[in-house]
Design an enzyme around this catalytic site. Structure first.
Site, PDB file in Angstrom:
ATOM      1  N   SER A  31       0.822  -1.217   0.000  1.00 55.65           N
ATOM      2  CA  SER A  31       0.000   0.000   0.000  1.00 55.65           C
ATOM      3  C   SER A  31       0.850   1.259   0.000  1.00 55.65           C
ATOM      4  CB  SER A  31      -0.923   0.003   1.220  1.00 55.65           C
ATOM      5  OG  SER A  31      -0.163  -0.146   2.407  1.00 55.65           O
ATOM      6  N   ASN A 123      -1.724  -2.454  13.433  1.00 58.68           N
ATOM      7  CA  ASN A 123      -3.185  -2.318  13.432  1.00 58.68           C
ATOM      8  C   ASN A 123      -3.656  -1.069  14.168  1.00 58.68           C
ATOM      9  OD1 ASN A 123      -2.971  -4.709  12.148  1.00 58.68           O
ATOM     10  ND2 ASN A 123      -3.910  -5.967  13.749  1.00 58.68           N
ATOM     11  N   THR A 168     -41.149  25.232  -8.435  1.00 58.31           N
ATOM     12  CA  THR A 168     -41.338  23.879  -7.907  1.00 58.31           C
ATOM     13  C   THR A 168     -41.668  23.047  -9.138  1.00 58.31           C
ATOM     14  OG1 THR A 168     -43.709  24.167  -7.517  1.00 58.31           O
ATOM     15  CG2 THR A 168     -42.253  24.680  -5.666  1.00 58.31           C
ATOM     16  N   HIS A 169     -41.180  21.841  -9.181  1.00 61.71           N
ATOM     17  CA  HIS A 169     -41.318  20.987 -10.376  1.00 61.71           C
ATOM     18  C   HIS A 169     -40.702  21.661 -11.606  1.00 61.71           C
ATOM     19  CE1 HIS A 169     -44.328  18.771  -7.957  1.00 61.71           C
ATOM     20  NE2 HIS A 169     -44.697  19.991  -7.596  1.00 61.71           N
ATOM     21  N   SER A 296     -15.862  25.063 -27.472  1.00 64.51           N
ATOM     22  CA  SER A 296     -16.128  23.834 -28.213  1.00 64.51           C
ATOM     23  C   SER A 296     -15.145  23.745 -29.367  1.00 64.51           C
ATOM     24  CB  SER A 296     -17.566  23.872 -28.724  1.00 64.51           C
ATOM     25  OG  SER A 296     -17.695  23.053 -29.866  1.00 64.51           O
ATOM     26  N   LYS A 302     -19.710  28.604 -28.519  1.00 62.22           N
ATOM     27  CA  LYS A 302     -19.970  27.978 -27.224  1.00 62.22           C
ATOM     28  C   LYS A 302     -19.043  28.411 -26.092  1.00 62.22           C
ATOM     29  CE  LYS A 302     -21.970  24.494 -26.623  1.00 62.22           C
ATOM     30  NZ  LYS A 302     -22.993  23.521 -26.551  1.00 62.22           N
ATOM     31  N   ASN A 304     -18.893  26.620 -22.448  1.00 61.25           N
ATOM     32  CA  ASN A 304     -19.521  25.546 -21.669  1.00 61.25           C
ATOM     33  C   ASN A 304     -19.162  25.621 -20.185  1.00 61.25           C
ATOM     34  OD1 ASN A 304     -20.662  24.484 -24.007  1.00 61.25           O
ATOM     35  ND2 ASN A 304     -18.808  23.307 -24.471  1.00 61.25           N
ATOM     36  N   GLU A 309     -20.336  21.413 -14.292  1.00 63.37           N
ATOM     37  CA  GLU A 309     -20.678  20.079 -14.821  1.00 63.37           C
ATOM     38  C   GLU A 309     -19.799  19.000 -14.197  1.00 63.37           C
ATOM     39  OE1 GLU A 309     -22.039  20.112 -19.290  1.00 63.37           O
ATOM     40  OE2 GLU A 309     -20.455  21.568 -19.000  1.00 63.37           O
ATOM     41  N   TYR A 336      -9.076  -6.633  13.260  1.00 63.03           N
ATOM     42  CA  TYR A 336      -8.504  -6.086  12.026  1.00 63.03           C
ATOM     43  C   TYR A 336      -8.462  -7.137  10.924  1.00 63.03           C
ATOM     44  CZ  TYR A 336      -5.275  -4.254   8.600  1.00 63.03           C
ATOM     45  OH  TYR A 336      -4.726  -3.828   7.421  1.00 63.03           O
ATOM     46  N   GLN A 341      -7.156  -2.063   4.527  1.00 64.27           N
ATOM     47  CA  GLN A 341      -6.163  -1.292   3.762  1.00 64.27           C
ATOM     48  C   GLN A 341      -6.840  -0.582   2.585  1.00 64.27           C
ATOM     49  OE1 GLN A 341      -2.033  -2.713   3.396  1.00 64.27           O
ATOM     50  NE2 GLN A 341      -2.483  -2.943   1.221  1.00 64.27           N
ATOM     51  N   LYS A 344      -8.153   3.452   2.226  1.00 65.46           N
ATOM     52  CA  LYS A 344      -7.382   4.681   2.009  1.00 65.46           C
ATOM     53  C   LYS A 344      -7.665   5.385   0.694  1.00 65.46           C
ATOM     54  CE  LYS A 344      -4.188   2.953   5.208  1.00 65.46           C
ATOM     55  NZ  LYS A 344      -5.074   1.764   5.328  1.00 65.46           N
TER      56      LYS A 344
HETATM   57  N1  ARG Z   1      -1.070  -1.262   5.537  1.00 63.02           N
HETATM   58  C1  ARG Z   1      -1.954  -1.790   6.506  1.00 63.02           C
HETATM   59  C2  ARG Z   1      -3.331  -1.108   6.419  1.00 63.02           C
HETATM   60  O1  ARG Z   1      -3.419  -0.144   5.791  1.00 63.02           O
HETATM   61  C3  ARG Z   1      -1.394  -1.591   7.871  1.00 63.02           C
HETATM   62  C4  ARG Z   1      -1.897  -2.559   8.881  1.00 63.02           C
HETATM   63  C5  ARG Z   1      -1.404  -3.922   8.568  1.00 63.02           C
HETATM   64  N2  ARG Z   1      -1.743  -4.866   9.574  1.00 63.02           N
HETATM   65  C6  ARG Z   1      -1.628  -6.163   9.389  1.00 63.02           C
HETATM   66  N3  ARG Z   1      -1.998  -6.934  10.376  1.00 63.02           N
HETATM   67  N4  ARG Z   1      -1.261  -6.691   8.246  1.00 63.02           N
HETATM   68  O2  ARG Z   1      -4.302  -1.556   6.957  1.00 63.02           O
END
Ligand code: ARG
Length: 490
Positions: A31, A123, A168-169, A296, A302, A304, A309, A336, A341, A344
């Protein structure tokens, strides 16, 4: 090389494994390419953890010093773009820790780096990092929400007396003040701010000390770490997650944030839709500055409205992230799981999209400060004549005629029916209600007198709605003052 010696330097848990991870699995599970963004929070959390370990005499003062110095060097290196992020070290946590161990060893500081992770697991570390990072982003978002509200307030203030048809509408309903219309969005964005403040409160709690899932046998002072990290309530009391399983496994704060962000984007999206309609040739109510539009490739005439949008389009993307995150959570047993992961990228993208959108909207609505003249330039341009012209179509004051008859003693239902006949007559004469002669109006009800024209004109209709939350200019001005006071307090 013994069986357990493979790749020893590049992973933190290799001793047990009889074969190296395949490259595909490394790439699949890593990650670091996205979570390196958490580096500041990771280092901040580690500094607080190390300080507490030292205070609790779990590590020595020398080790603490070496860790502190090492982490500061790493921070400087990352900032300067000198840090060598390694895929084989999986994530931001392992990358920083491995570097810390190496730096301290190389500088003769011994094994201090290896002691940092005492009483901690990735964790509780990652849960802390995400919370710290998100807390900072929420603060930025709150500032941007304030800016956008201020920009809308400026437009409202300049246009309290500008009349446009309220719909309205999407059918002409009643005349309203353009300032009042702008204030509707100020209300929405102020609630979005309230939601963010609320989410921040639940985000700002400390998971560290939960370790992998069950807590730890070291005498950690969790409240001390929380205080160091500013995870405190309004009274300055440390805020600590109270159940270790919950601390490491739930991401409800991230889901809540994304829900609040989705609502905010939905408000932006509704506003976008209106801006797009209003700047179309058929409405011609407003113009946005050229720098927010594109041309355009084929139609030379145009301009835009790409920015509104795209904001409308990006709302789908943020709502999608909400669905992604909430679905990510639904099947996970405690505690966990690596599934987490995956929290993110959607969270990061939600934050980026929301921040960019709020920033661009504040500028598109309110303009930019010209440093030379000291005035804001390039906000939305309002065309009051076009708005008023549109308000004259569609019998927007029909309800006012009904209300007039009610004041003369008619029950509202009868008044409603009477006015329907009057509107029908006006349609057949191809004129507005206010253009029907008095004798024609009196045919519908003899109690109608000359003063009826005061309520049939747009301004009379507007002024009549002099009720808390109504569109009468006096009420709109009061609301503007209330919002201004609120925003200066923030
Ligand atoms: N990169 C992991 C995450 O984002 C960190 C935690 C990893 N923990 C584990 N027990 N493998 O969740």
């Amino acid at each position: 090389m013994s069986q357990n010696q493979f790749d020893k330097k590049s992973t933190a848990w290799s001793a047990l494994f009889s074969e190296p991870m395949s490259d595909l699995v490394k790439r699949y599970t890593a990650s670091v390419f996205f979570d390196k963004r958490l580096w500041q929070a990771d280092i901040q959390g580690s500094l607080a953890h190390a300080e507490m370990l030292c205070h609790q005499k779990i590590i020595s003062a020398e080790d603490h010093q070496a860790i502190q110095a090492g982490l500061r060097t790493i921070a400087a290196d990352i900032e300067a773009g000198r840090f060598d992020w390694q895929l084989s070290l999986e994530d931001v946590h392992f990358n920083i820790e491995a570097r810390l161990i190496a730096i301290i060893e190389a500088s003769g500081g011994g094994d201090a780096g290896k002691r940092l992770h005492t009483g901690r697991s990735r964790n509780d570390q990652v849960a802390t990092d995400v919370r710290l990072w998100l807390r900072g982003e929420i603060d930025l978002i709150l500032g941007l929400l304030t800016e956008l509200q201020k920009a809308l307030l400026e437009v409202a203030e300049d246009n309290v007396d500008v009349i446009l048809p309220g719909f309205t509408h999407l059918q002409v309903a009643q005349p309203i003040s353009f300032g009042h219309h702008m204030l509707a969005y100020v209300e929405m964005f102020s609630r979005d701010g309230e939601r963010m403040v609320d989410v921040r409160r639940r985000t700002n709690r400390l998971p560290l000390g939960a370790a992998a899932l069950a807590g730890t046998s070291y005498p950690l002072d969790r409240e001390r770490v929380a205080t160091t990290l500013g995870m405190v309530d309004a009274q300055g009391q440390p805020q600590v997650c109270q159940n270790s399983l919950d601390a490491v496994s739930d991401r409800d704060f991230a889901i809540e944030f994304t829900a609040a962000a989705s609502l905010c984007m939905v408000h932006i999206s509704r506003f976008s839709e209106e801006l797009i309609l209003w700047m179309s040739q058929n409405f011609g109510f407003i113009q946005i500055a050229d720098r927010f539009t594109t041309g355009s490739s084929i139609m030379p005439q145009k301009k835009n409205p790409d920015v509104p949008e795209l904001a409308r389009g990006k709302t789908g993307r943020v709502v999608g992230h909400l669905m992604g995150l909430i679905t990510l959570m639904k099947g996970q047993p405690l505690a966990y799981n690596k599934d987490n992961q995956e929290d993110k990228e959607p969270l990061f993208d939600t934050v980026d999209t929301l921040k960019d959108t709020l920033r661009i909207f504040a500028e598109m609505v309110g303009g930019q400060l010209n440093p030379e003249s000291g005035v804001k330039e390039g906000g939305i341009t309002v065309h009051p004549e076009a708005m008023t012209r549109a308000a004259h179509k569609g019998y927007a004051t029909a309800t006012d005629l009904a209300d007039y008859l009610v004041k003369k003693g008619l029950p509202f239902r009868d008044a409603h029916e009477t006015v329907a006949h009057a509107v029908k007559a006006a349609i057949s004469h191809e004129c507005d209600l206010s253009e029907l002669p008095l004798n024609v109006l009196q045919e519908f009800n003899p109690s109608i007198e000359k003063d009826v024209y005061d309520v049939l004109i747009l301004r009379g209709s507007l002024n009549a709605r002099d009720i808390l939350g109504g569109t009468a200019p006096t009420q709109v001005r009061l609301q503007i003052e209330r919002h201004q006071a609120r925003l200066t307090r923030q």
